[in-house]
Write a protein that holds these residues in place. Structure first.
Motif, PDB file in Angstrom:
ATOM      1  N   ALA A 185       0.831  -1.203   0.000  1.00 15.34           N
ATOM      2  CA  ALA A 185       0.000   0.000   0.000  1.00 15.34           C
ATOM      3  C   ALA A 185       0.863   1.250   0.000  1.00 15.34           C
ATOM      4  O   ALA A 185       0.614   2.213  -0.750  1.00 15.34           O
ATOM      5  CB  ALA A 185      -0.921  -0.014   1.216  1.00 15.34           C
ATOM      6  N   ARG A 186       1.913   1.210   0.824  1.00 12.33           N
ATOM      7  CA  ARG A 186       2.801   2.381   0.880  1.00 12.33           C
ATOM      8  C   ARG A 186       3.538   2.552  -0.439  1.00 12.33           C
ATOM      9  O   ARG A 186       3.676   3.673  -0.945  1.00 12.33           O
ATOM     10  CB  ARG A 186       3.782   2.211   2.018  1.00 12.33           C
ATOM     11  N   SER A 187       4.008   1.428  -0.982  1.00 10.07           N
ATOM     12  CA  SER A 187       4.709   1.520  -2.265  1.00 10.07           C
ATOM     13  C   SER A 187       3.779   2.008  -3.361  1.00 10.07           C
ATOM     14  O   SER A 187       4.181   2.776  -4.251  1.00 10.07           O
ATOM     15  CB  SER A 187       5.288   0.153  -2.634  1.00 10.07           C
ATOM     16  N   SER A 188       2.521   1.552  -3.312  1.00 13.72           N
ATOM     17  CA  SER A 188       1.547   1.992  -4.313  1.00 13.72           C
ATOM     18  C   SER A 188       1.288   3.492  -4.200  1.00 13.72           C
ATOM     19  O   SER A 188       1.253   4.202  -5.208  1.00 13.72           O
ATOM     20  CB  SER A 188       0.248   1.214  -4.138  1.00 13.72           C
ATOM     21  N   ASP A 189       1.150   3.959  -2.953  1.00 18.30           N
ATOM     22  CA  ASP A 189       0.966   5.413  -2.753  1.00 18.30           C
ATOM     23  C   ASP A 189       2.167   6.188  -3.282  1.00 18.30           C
ATOM     24  O   ASP A 189       2.014   7.228  -3.944  1.00 18.30           O
ATOM     25  CB  ASP A 189       0.765   5.710  -1.270  1.00 18.30           C
ATOM     26  N   GLN A 190       3.350   5.661  -2.989  1.00 16.69           N
ATOM     27  CA  GLN A 190       4.562   6.339  -3.456  1.00 16.69           C
ATOM     28  C   GLN A 190       4.617   6.368  -4.982  1.00 16.69           C
ATOM     29  O   GLN A 190       4.966   7.386  -5.593  1.00 16.69           O
ATOM     30  CB  GLN A 190       5.803   5.621  -2.914  1.00 16.69           C
ATOM     31  N   TYR A 191       4.271   5.207  -5.577  1.00 15.55           N
ATOM     32  CA  TYR A 191       4.323   5.128  -7.039  1.00 15.55           C
ATOM     33  C   TYR A 191       3.322   6.087  -7.683  1.00 15.55           C
ATOM     34  O   TYR A 191       3.653   6.817  -8.634  1.00 15.55           O
ATOM     35  CB  TYR A 191       4.034   3.690  -7.468  1.00 15.55           C
ATOM     36  N   LEU A 192       2.088   6.104  -7.152  1.00 14.67           N
ATOM     37  CA  LEU A 192       1.071   6.989  -7.727  1.00 14.67           C
ATOM     38  C   LEU A 192       1.421   8.460  -7.520  1.00 14.67           C
ATOM     39  O   LEU A 192       1.210   9.314  -8.410  1.00 14.67           O
ATOM     40  CB  LEU A 192      -0.293   6.671  -7.105  1.00 14.67           C
TER      41      LEU A 192
END
Length: 495
Positions: A33-40
């Motif tokens: 989830a954190r990586s996804s937020d960072q990526y987006l």
């Protein structure tokens, strides 16, 4: 199934594995989830990196007032937000103070914007995403776009600062993309976790299968099955070593139990033999004593003397039996302590042979002694050693037929400075199955029972224990029908 029980090791290991997988999966989901937020956020900031520069192209600073006309500012802000409602535009001073914004005044919660992220963004050296202050939601930093605004003379006037993504909740497109990515990753994680759990339970089942084999063998041993052994475990791990250790322990236990049973049988046999050997002379003494008392006036003097001699002989036999038992018990309880002193071995041998010469002559047996010209003194307890020689020679005379020969030989000192004494006879010998037991205190062979009518057969056990107290070992070699040889060694005095 048994492994489903939480009281079994297999069940506990399976639950532990499941808990670990859940914990790892939870940590992985949070990381995703954190990586996804960072990526987006990175993608959003990269796609809108030049947004502030594009908006700034229509903003002109009035050279007379050195300000942007409010009407132009309001028109530009309105047009930009009409195109992308999720953004908010701010003019900030050189120190981060908010000069004006596209948001309503009551929505702006702070008066300043942190300048360090702004400088990092403009320098272009920091990796994206770079999060800056969201004036409407100060607790949640957001990606942004910023560009400096300069006057016509090239002097830095202020910054156009645009927050991307709107309020605290992401916009619909971002939420859809994030949910799509997370959904796919979660499905993959669920499949991988289920496969790992199944594989782990299978491996745990295989591991605990070996433990079940070990447990079954332990229970069999506990129930009295001393043939229980662990089989079917491949070598190479700790369980195999544990199985080998158990098998070794079971084998030793089996040997010990067999020895205890054998000793118990021998003990019972000894008690029976002692009872018989004590009862026979006692019955004889009692019978002849009653005869003397009841018929003393009818007995002739020769009969009277014969009865008294028989009583004396049986009394001496009883005394010898009790003495042997008492002597052996003292030796095994270590109550007898040798008192070493220097003495001549050859003189001791001569003395013992002189004592036994009459008996040997009566039996028609020859007694011989051999030793080298010079024999040094030995250091031992002469009284105990005399007992050893007498027991060995008594034993040899008892089982050597008339016309046979009994020999005592003393050898020269060996490299270890020890004298060796050998007592050899030409008697009947010892049967191979009896040879390992000749020194056992509870053992009497059929051959001994047939030959011995007045003894417990403890002479060899006593002799062996005395020799052991002198740091040596009494050994025996024998061939049936050819004779027997007993040997032991003694330390040389001063050696």
């Amino acid at each position: 199934m048994k492994f489903l029980s939480l009281h079994s090791l297999q069940g506990r290991l399976s639950v532990l594995l499941g808990g670990l997988l859940l914990a790892v999966s939870g940590a992985y989901v949070l990381l995703l989830a954190r990586s996804s937020d960072q990526y987006l956020a990175e993608e959003l900031q990269r796609n809108n990196r030049d947004l502030a520069a594009s908006v700034a192209q229509v903003l002109q600073i009035d050279s007379a007032t050195n300000e942007i006309p409010p009407a132009t500012l309001q028109r530009t802000f309105g047009a930009a937000m009409a195109i992308n409602p999720s953004i908010k535009l701010y003019l900030i001073g050189l120190n981060g103070q908010i000069l004006t914004s596209s948001a309503a005044p009551n929505e702006v919660k702070v008066a300043r914007v942190a300048m360090q992220p702004v400088r990092g963004f403009l320098a272009g050296r920091q990796p994206l995403p770079i999060f800056g202050t969201d004036p409407r939601h100060p607790a949640g930093p957001r990606p942004f776009s910023v560009v400096p605004l300069v006057t016509r003379t090239g002097q830095l006037h202020c910054y156009l600062y645009i927050t991307l993504g709107g309020g605290p909740a992401p916009d619909a497109a971002t939420s859809w993309r994030q949910s799509y990515i997370l959904g796919g990753l979660l499905r993959m994680l669920a499949l991988a976790g289920a496969a790992a759990l199944v594989l782990g339970v299978v491996l745990i089942s295989l591991l605990t299968k070996n433990l079940a084999r070990l447990l079954a063998a332990v229970r069999r041993l506990h129930a009295g099955d001393y043939d229980a052994r662990v089989t079917g475990i491949r070598p190479g791990d700790e369980l195999a070593e544990l199985a080998d250790a158990f098998n070794d322990m079971a084998a030793r236990t089996q040997e010990s139990v067999a020895a205890l049973r054998r000793n118990d049988e021998l003990r019972r046999e000894l008690v029976a033999n002692i009872s018989h050997d004590l009862r026979t002379p006692l019955a004889s003494i009692e019978g002849y004593t009653e005869t003397i008392l009841l018929r003393q006036h009818l007995l002739t003097e020769p009969e009277h003397q014969s009865y008294l001699h028989t009583i004396l002989k049986n009394t001496q036999s009883l005394k010898r039996l009790v003495s042997e038992l008492f002597e052996l018990s003292k030796l095994e309880a270590r109550q007898t302590v040798p008192r070493p002193e220097p003495f001549s071995v050859t003189e001791l041998v001569q003395d013992v042979l002189l004592k036994l010469e009459p008996e040997a002559r009566t039996r028609g047996i020859g007694l011989e002694a051999h030793w080298p010209a010079a024999v040094p003194f030995a250091c031992a307890d002469i009284g105990l050693l005399e007992r050893v020689l007498q027991n060995l020679l008594d034993n040899a005379l008892r089982y050597t037929p008339a016309g046979g020969r009994v020999q005592v030989a003393v050898s020269a000192p060996d490299a270890g400075q020890r004298l060796t004494l050998r007592v050899t006879d030409t008697g009947r010998g010892i049967a191979p199955h009896d040879l390992p037991h000749v020194f056992d205190r509870f053992y009497r062979s059929d051959q001994v029972r047939e030959k011995t009518q007045d003894g417990l057969g403890l002479g060899l056990a006593i002799a062996r224990r005395i020799v052991q107290l002198h740091g040596s070992e009494l050994t025996v070699e024998s061939r049936e029908g050819e004779g027997t040889c007993f040997a032991f060694s003694l330390p040389v005095y001063g050696g």
